[in-house]
Design a protein around this motif. Structure first.
Motif, mmCIF file in Angstrom:
data_model
loop_
_atom_site.group_PDB
_atom_site.id
_atom_site.type_symbol
_atom_site.label_atom_id
_atom_site.label_comp_id
_atom_site.label_asym_id
_atom_site.label_seq_id
_atom_site.Cartn_x
_atom_site.Cartn_y
_atom_site.Cartn_z
ATOM 1 N N VAL A 1 -77.273 77.711 72.674
ATOM 2 C CA VAL A 1 -77.492 78.381 71.395
ATOM 3 C C VAL A 1 -76.381 77.917 70.466
ATOM 4 C CG1 VAL A 1 -77.665 80.567 70.164
ATOM 5 C CG2 VAL A 1 -78.540 80.383 72.503
ATOM 6 N N LEU A 2 -76.738 77.190 69.409
ATOM 7 C CA LEU A 2 -75.761 76.717 68.437
ATOM 8 C C LEU A 2 -75.713 77.692 67.261
ATOM 9 C CD1 LEU A 2 -76.557 72.886 68.173
ATOM 10 C CD2 LEU A 2 -75.225 74.107 69.895
ATOM 11 N N VAL A 3 -74.527 78.168 66.949
ATOM 12 C CA VAL A 3 -74.331 79.008 65.759
ATOM 13 C C VAL A 3 -73.415 78.230 64.822
ATOM 14 C CG1 VAL A 3 -73.584 81.223 64.836
ATOM 15 C CG2 VAL A 3 -74.572 81.097 67.145
ATOM 16 N N VAL A 4 -73.997 77.654 63.771
ATOM 17 C CA VAL A 4 -73.241 76.875 62.798
ATOM 18 C C VAL A 4 -72.676 77.835 61.747
ATOM 19 C CG1 VAL A 4 -73.305 74.937 61.189
ATOM 20 C CG2 VAL A 4 -74.829 74.953 63.176
ATOM 21 N N ASP B 1 -70.523 91.604 75.408
ATOM 22 C CA ASP B 1 -71.383 92.653 75.930
ATOM 23 C C ASP B 1 -72.487 92.097 76.824
ATOM 24 O OD1 ASP B 1 -69.896 94.553 74.665
ATOM 25 O OD2 ASP B 1 -71.260 94.822 72.976
ATOM 26 N N ARG B 2 -72.849 90.815 76.621
ATOM 27 C CA ARG B 2 -73.924 90.189 77.394
ATOM 28 C C ARG B 2 -73.391 89.294 78.520
ATOM 29 N NH1 ARG B 2 -78.666 88.928 75.981
ATOM 30 N NH2 ARG B 2 -78.235 86.747 76.520
ATOM 31 N N SER B 3 -72.083 89.135 78.621
ATOM 32 C CA SER B 3 -71.452 88.211 79.577
ATOM 33 C C SER B 3 -71.893 86.772 79.345
ATOM 34 C CB SER B 3 -71.768 88.634 81.022
ATOM 35 O OG SER B 3 -71.194 89.893 81.313
ATOM 36 N N ASP B 4 -72.112 86.398 78.085
ATOM 37 C CA ASP B 4 -72.437 85.015 77.743
ATOM 38 C C ASP B 4 -71.164 84.182 77.645
ATOM 39 O OD1 ASP B 4 -75.171 85.468 77.549
ATOM 40 O OD2 ASP B 4 -75.098 85.912 75.413
ATOM 41 N N GLU B 5 -71.284 82.895 77.937
ATOM 42 C CA GLU B 5 -70.183 81.965 77.751
ATOM 43 C C GLU B 5 -70.222 81.424 76.318
ATOM 44 O OE1 GLU B 5 -70.264 78.849 80.607
ATOM 45 O OE2 GLU B 5 -69.662 80.141 82.274
ATOM 46 N N VAL B 6 -69.046 81.264 75.723
ATOM 47 C CA VAL B 6 -68.956 80.798 74.336
ATOM 48 C C VAL B 6 -67.935 79.667 74.242
ATOM 49 C CG1 VAL B 6 -68.593 81.444 71.923
ATOM 50 C CG2 VAL B 6 -69.466 83.139 73.546
ATOM 51 N N ALA B 7 -68.316 78.587 73.570
ATOM 52 C CA ALA B 7 -67.418 77.476 73.266
ATOM 53 C C ALA B 7 -67.323 77.334 71.751
ATOM 54 C CB ALA B 7 -67.920 76.180 73.891
ATOM 55 N N LEU B 8 -66.339 76.581 71.291
ATOM 56 C CA LEU B 8 -66.121 76.400 69.854
ATOM 57 C C LEU B 8 -65.885 74.926 69.543
ATOM 58 C CD1 LEU B 8 -65.444 77.505 66.961
ATOM 59 C CD2 LEU B 8 -63.061 77.706 67.749
ATOM 60 N N VAL B 9 -66.600 74.425 68.529
ATOM 61 C CA VAL B 9 -66.320 73.120 67.918
ATOM 62 C C VAL B 9 -65.925 73.390 66.477
ATOM 63 C CG1 VAL B 9 -67.367 70.990 67.053
ATOM 64 C CG2 VAL B 9 -67.770 71.709 69.409
ATOM 65 N N TYR B 10 -64.864 72.756 66.013
ATOM 66 C CA TYR B 10 -64.350 73.002 64.663
ATOM 67 C C TYR B 10 -63.833 71.691 64.096
ATOM 68 C CZ TYR B 10 -60.198 72.907 67.558
ATOM 69 O OH TYR B 10 -59.256 72.532 68.476
ATOM 70 N N GLY B 11 -63.702 71.629 62.773
ATOM 71 C CA GLY B 11 -63.132 70.429 62.198
ATOM 72 C C GLY B 11 -63.471 70.254 60.734
ATOM 73 N N ASP B 12 -63.210 69.046 60.230
ATOM 74 C CA ASP B 12 -63.455 68.695 58.843
ATOM 75 C C ASP B 12 -63.996 67.273 58.793
ATOM 76 O OD1 ASP B 12 -61.173 66.998 59.188
ATOM 77 O OD2 ASP B 12 -59.859 68.665 58.652
ATOM 78 N N ARG B 13 -63.902 66.619 57.657
ATOM 79 C CA ARG B 13 -64.470 65.280 57.519
ATOM 80 C C ARG B 13 -63.772 64.262 58.418
ATOM 81 N NH1 ARG B 13 -65.040 63.075 51.535
ATOM 82 N NH2 ARG B 13 -66.574 64.768 51.537
ATOM 83 N N THR B 14 -62.526 64.521 58.786
ATOM 84 C CA THR B 14 -61.761 63.542 59.559
ATOM 85 C C THR B 14 -62.020 63.608 61.060
ATOM 86 O OG1 THR B 14 -59.849 65.009 59.825
ATOM 87 C CG2 THR B 14 -59.934 63.628 57.840
ATOM 88 N N GLY B 15 -62.655 64.664 61.549
ATOM 89 C CA GLY B 15 -62.910 64.737 62.979
ATOM 90 C C GLY B 15 -63.126 66.156 63.460
ATOM 91 N N ILE C 1 -73.321 79.672 74.513
ATOM 92 C CA ILE C 1 -73.296 79.689 73.050
ATOM 93 C C ILE C 1 -72.228 78.708 72.571
ATOM 94 C CG2 ILE C 1 -72.946 81.106 70.998
ATOM 95 C CD1 ILE C 1 -73.683 83.539 72.777
ATOM 96 N N LEU C 2 -72.581 77.891 71.598
ATOM 97 C CA LEU C 2 -71.627 76.970 70.991
ATOM 98 C C LEU C 2 -71.491 77.301 69.512
ATOM 99 C CD1 LEU C 2 -69.792 74.506 71.100
ATOM 100 C CD2 LEU C 2 -71.799 73.070 70.670
ATOM 101 N N LEU C 3 -70.302 77.722 69.112
ATOM 102 C CA LEU C 3 -69.994 77.955 67.701
ATOM 103 C C LEU C 3 -69.550 76.632 67.087
ATOM 104 C CD1 LEU C 3 -67.929 81.162 68.345
ATOM 105 C CD2 LEU C 3 -70.091 81.120 67.121
ATOM 106 N N VAL C 4 -70.147 76.283 65.953
ATOM 107 C CA VAL C 4 -69.828 75.023 65.265
ATOM 108 C C VAL C 4 -69.337 75.398 63.873
ATOM 109 C CG1 VAL C 4 -70.672 72.749 64.594
ATOM 110 C CG2 VAL C 4 -71.703 73.930 66.558
#
Length: 290
Positions: free
Chosen positions: A174-177, A111-125, A74-77
Motif C-alpha cells: 500500500v503506497l501512501v504518497v 492498531d492493525r499491526s501493519d508494517e510501515v516503511a518510509l521513502v523520502y527525498g527531493d529532486r536530488t535523490g 505500507i510504504l509512505l512516499v
C-alpha cells in the motif's frame, strides 16, 4: 519519538476502526483468537481446531472457524523538498502537516499491526527507512521526516521518489504518497499507472496557500520553489482574483480526473484541522476498494 504519534492523535483522535481494511491485496493473513463460528470438519482441517464439546453435543465432527486478520505492508512516499517549506491555506508549514499525515498512518498501522516503511527525498535523490512495526519505529518515521524536510534546501520532485519506489519495491504494498498537488502530465501518468498496476496507491495532497486570496488586504508573498514575488489581491484587482479562482477550480478538476484515470485515490488536506476528514476519506475509501 512517541510524542510524534501523540501530535497526530491530538489532531486525528484515537478511533482508527475500519481504516485501511480491505483493498485489493491482503499481503499477510493471520488467524486471530476471535472465534467466528463452527462448521463441519472436512479432510485437511487441522485436528487441533476440532471443538470436541460441540462434536459430542451435535453428533457430527465440528471445527472452530476463527476470524482472519489481514495485514498490509505500507510504504509512505513523502516529499521532503523545498515545496514543503511553503504554507498551507491555514498558515501552517506544509512539512508539518505532512508529518501529521505520516503520524496518522502510523496510528492506523499500529492498531492493525501493519508494517510501515518510509521513502523520502527531493529532486536530488531519495532515502529510505525499512519496514517495521511498533510505536518506537512509527514515531521514528515522523522524526526522520521532520529532520530531513527541515534541513532540505533542494527543489521538490516527487517523480524522483516514485521512480525510486518503482525500481526498488517489487512486492505488492500500500503506497501512501504525501506531497503537494502534482502537475498532471503524460510522464507522471505513466509512472502512476505502472505503480497502480502493482500496488494500491493513495495520495495525500497537502494544499498550497492560494497565490491570490482576495482583493482586500492580502499581503504579497513569494514562491518557495523559485523565490519569485507573488503579488497580492490589492495590487492585481478583483477581476484578476476572480479569474485566478476560476483557473484554480479548473486545475483541481483536471487533477482529480487525472488521478482517477491513473487508478489513484487522492485527497486534499488544508491543515491540521482538516486532518481527520481528509485521512478518513482517503483510508476509508480504501477500506471499500476491491
Amino acid at each position: 519519538m512517541e510524542r510524534n504519534l501523540e501530535r497526530a492523535r491530538i489532531h486525528f483522535g484515537g478511533d482508527t476502526r475500519g481504516l485501511l481494511e480491505g483493498g485489493r491485496y491482503a499481503l499477510l493473513h493471520t488467524r486471530s483468537l476471535e472465534l467466528d463460528d463452527l462448521r463441519p470438519y472436512v479432510p485437511g482441517d487441522d485436528v487441533r481446531d476440532i471443538d470436541w464439546r460441540a462434536t459430542a453435543r451435535e453428533g457430527d465432527v465440528l471445527v472452530k472457524r476463527f476470524v482472519t486478520e489481514k495485514h498490509h505492508k505500507i510504504l509512505l512516499v513523502a516529499d521532503a523538498g523545498r515545496n514543503m517549506a511553503a504554507l498551507t491555506p491555514t498558515g501552517e508549514r506544509k512539512s508539518d502537516v505532512a508529518a501529521l499525515v505520516i503520524g496518522v498512518v502510523g496510528l492506523v498501522a499500529m492498531d492493525r499491526s501493519d508494517e510501515v516503511a518510509l521513502v523520502y527525498g527531493d529532486r536530488t535523490g531519495s532515502g529510505r527507512t525499512p519496514a517495521r512495526r511498533g510505536e518506537t519505529h512509527l514515531g521514528g518515521l515522523v522524526d526522520r521526516y521532520r529532520g530531513v524536510a527541515a534541513a532540505s534546501r533542494e527543489p521538490s520532485d516527487i517523480a524522483v521518489q516514485l521512480d525510486y519506489v518503482a525500481a526498488g519495491f517489487k512486492r505488492r504494498m500500500v503506497l501512501v504518497v504525501i506531497s503537494d498537488e502534482p502537475e498532471p502530465g503524460s510522464e507522471l501518468g505513466a509512472r502512476l499507472r505502472g505503480l497502480a498496476g502493482r500496488h494500491d496507491v493513495l495520495w495525500a495532497m497537502v494544499e498550497d496557500q492560494p497565490a491570490i486570496g482576495s482583493a482586500d488586504d492580502e499581503l504579497d508573498g513569494f514562491d518557495v520553489g523559485t523565490g519569485r514575488l507573488v503579488l497580492g489581491g490589492p495590487f492585481v484587482g478583483p477581476r484578476v482574483v476572480a479569474a485566478y479562482r476560476r483557473a484554480e477550480a479548473e486545475r483541481r478538476a483536471r487533477l482529480d480526473a487525472f488521478l482517477t484515470e491513473c487508478g489513484v485515490r487522492g485527497v486534499r488536506i488544508a491543515g491540521a484541522a482538516d486532518l481527520r476528514r481528509g485521512m478518513v476519506s482517503l483510508l476509508g475509501d480504501f477500506a471499500h476498494a476491491r
